[in-house]
Design a protein around this motif. Structure first.
Motif, PDB file in Angstrom:
ATOM      1  N   GLN A 183      -8.636  49.622  40.600  1.00 15.56           N
ATOM      2  CA  GLN A 183      -8.826  50.902  41.275  1.00 15.56           C
ATOM      3  C   GLN A 183     -10.009  50.832  42.243  1.00 15.56           C
ATOM      4  O   GLN A 183      -9.939  51.354  43.364  1.00 15.56           O
ATOM      5  N   ALA A 184     -11.087  50.173  41.836  1.00 18.16           N
ATOM      6  CA  ALA A 184     -12.257  50.037  42.710  1.00 18.16           C
ATOM      7  C   ALA A 184     -11.926  49.210  43.952  1.00 18.16           C
ATOM      8  O   ALA A 184     -12.338  49.554  45.066  1.00 18.16           O
ATOM      9  N   VAL A 185     -11.172  48.128  43.776  1.00 18.60           N
ATOM     10  CA  VAL A 185     -10.783  47.282  44.911  1.00 18.60           C
ATOM     11  C   VAL A 185      -9.870  48.064  45.853  1.00 18.60           C
ATOM     12  O   VAL A 185     -10.038  48.038  47.067  1.00 18.60           O
ATOM     13  N   ARG A 186      -8.908  48.756  45.282  1.00 15.24           N
ATOM     14  CA  ARG A 186      -7.987  49.540  46.115  1.00 15.24           C
ATOM     15  C   ARG A 186      -8.735  50.618  46.896  1.00 15.24           C
ATOM     16  O   ARG A 186      -8.434  50.867  48.058  1.00 15.24           O
ATOM     17  N   GLY A 187      -9.703  51.247  46.276  1.00 13.09           N
ATOM     18  CA  GLY A 187     -10.480  52.273  46.956  1.00 13.09           C
ATOM     19  C   GLY A 187     -11.383  51.711  48.042  1.00 13.09           C
ATOM     20  O   GLY A 187     -11.513  52.294  49.118  1.00 13.09           O
ATOM     21  N   ALA A 188     -11.974  50.559  47.782  1.00 15.41           N
ATOM     22  CA  ALA A 188     -12.932  49.976  48.729  1.00 15.41           C
ATOM     23  C   ALA A 188     -12.265  49.220  49.870  1.00 15.41           C
ATOM     24  O   ALA A 188     -12.750  49.256  51.003  1.00 15.41           O
ATOM     25  N   TYR A 189     -11.150  48.551  49.585  1.00 13.97           N
ATOM     26  CA  TYR A 189     -10.573  47.654  50.582  1.00 13.97           C
ATOM     27  C   TYR A 189      -9.143  47.985  51.001  1.00 13.97           C
ATOM     28  O   TYR A 189      -8.683  47.486  52.012  1.00 13.97           O
ATOM     29  N   LEU A 190      -8.445  48.781  50.239  1.00 11.05           N
ATOM     30  CA  LEU A 190      -7.060  49.092  50.577  1.00 11.05           C
ATOM     31  C   LEU A 190      -6.863  50.559  50.933  1.00 11.05           C
ATOM     32  O   LEU A 190      -5.738  51.039  50.985  1.00 11.05           O
ATOM     33  N   ALA A 191      -7.952  51.264  51.160  1.00 14.75           N
ATOM     34  CA  ALA A 191      -7.932  52.672  51.570  1.00 14.75           C
ATOM     35  C   ALA A 191      -7.111  53.547  50.633  1.00 14.75           C
ATOM     36  O   ALA A 191      -6.499  54.520  51.056  1.00 14.75           O
TER      37      ALA A 191
END
Length: 88
Positions: free
Chosen positions: A70-78
């Motif tokens: 979830q953190a990766v998706r929020g930070a890098y996948l908008a």
């Protein structure tokens, strides 16, 4: 620095996650960002330690990865993520 050295995190992730059915999109993005900047910078941006990022890339993280995903998706996948304090 050679192109191979620059792609180290991507190669590590692909090899490790291949045994688990393939590298998920968010893992690929995590690895690409580590190669583009640094593992430490990526870890700081998503709110995890560099060690946790390393373990996730190597498919050796022994805890559930849903929060890291979830953190990766929020930070890098908008992606929009839910925060228990701030909401969406």
């Amino acid at each position: 620095m050679s192109a191979q050295a620059k792609r180290k995190a991507v190669d590590t992730a692909r090899a490790a996650w291949a045994e688990l059915g393939g590298c998920p999109d968010w893992i690929a993005v995590l690895a690409e960002e580590c190669d583009r900047t640094s593992q430490r910078a990526v870890a700081a941006r998503i709110g995890y330690s560099a060690g946790a990022v390393c373990q996730v890339l190597a498919a050796k993280y022994h805890a559930p990865t849903a929060n890291i995903e979830q953190a990766v998706r929020g930070a890098y996948l908008a992606a929009e993520v839910d925060c228990p304090v701030l909401g969406a």
